[in-house]
Design a protein around this motif. Structure first.
Motif: not given
Length: 212
Positions: A173-177, A13-16
């Motif tokens: 996930s960040v990768l999916l984003d 969540s922080r990375t996003k």
């Protein structure tokens, strides 16, 4: 949820959020010139206010005011401006097709009310029209784009839209984003799915329903 899963979730969540701030601010900076031109055109063609503000359902169903550029005339039955099709202007169709009308929503992203990727926020008037399963779309921040937007946008029916929204909640996930953002660029460039069939924008969700 295990302690390890909780830690991974927090990190994700922080990375996003970091991605939202960095990419959102960069996009807003890059888009400043076209956005300024669009603002002037809307002010000249449609008048004030230039921004369209609407209460939308955010994360956990908490309402927030979403910002977009105006694309329609104000309702005016005396002059035949009643439906969305009546009120939508040629300029408005261009702004929607190019997604320029969405640029002010980057302010919502920077405020933390929205994310770059997530289920599209829907009006607060829809709150009682969702099933319990459909309400799961509010477990995450709403987004400028999402799985539904890269699989058909407004041309999708509600059943498919909600299915993809819930799939995003489960797979986020960040990768999916990053994958969704890359596909969004293609969708915007080709102006796919800007409107539903036989509709100026998108069909209303269960207009007579009050699902709890």
């Amino acid at each position: 949820m295990t302690a390890a899963e909780h830690v991974c979730g927090l990190r994700g969540s922080r990375t996003k959020r970091l991605l939202d701030v960095l990419v959102g601010s960069s996009l807003l900076l890059v888009a400043m010139v076209p956005l300024s031109i669009a603002v002037v055109l809307v002010a000249v063609r449609l008048g004030r206010p230039v921004l369209f503000r609407q209460e939308r359902l955010g994360e956990h169903g908490v309402p927030f005011t979403m910002l977009k550029l105006r694309t329609m005339h104000h309702p005016d039955p005396a002059h035949g401006l009643v439906t969305d099709a009546d009120r939508l202007t040629r300029l408005g169709r261009f702004l929607r097709a190019s997604s320029l009308d969405e640029l002010p929503s980057l302010v919502n992203v920077l405020r933390g009310e929205m994310s770059l990727v997530g289920p599209r926020p829907l009006p607060t008037t829809y709150r009682e029209r969702f099933t319990s399963t459909e309400h799961r779309r509010h477990e995450v921040r709403p987004g400028l784009t999402g799985l539904a937007q890269v699989h058909g946008r407004n041309a999708l029916g509600w059943e498919d839209r909600f299915r993809l929204d819930i799939e995003y909640v489960d797979r986020q996930s960040v990768l999916l984003d990053l994958r969704i953002l890359a596909r969004t660029a293609v969708v915007v460039a080709t102006a796919r799915g800007v409107r539903a069939a036989d509709c100026a924008t998108m069909h209303e969700l269960r207009p007579e329903a009050s699902v709890r």
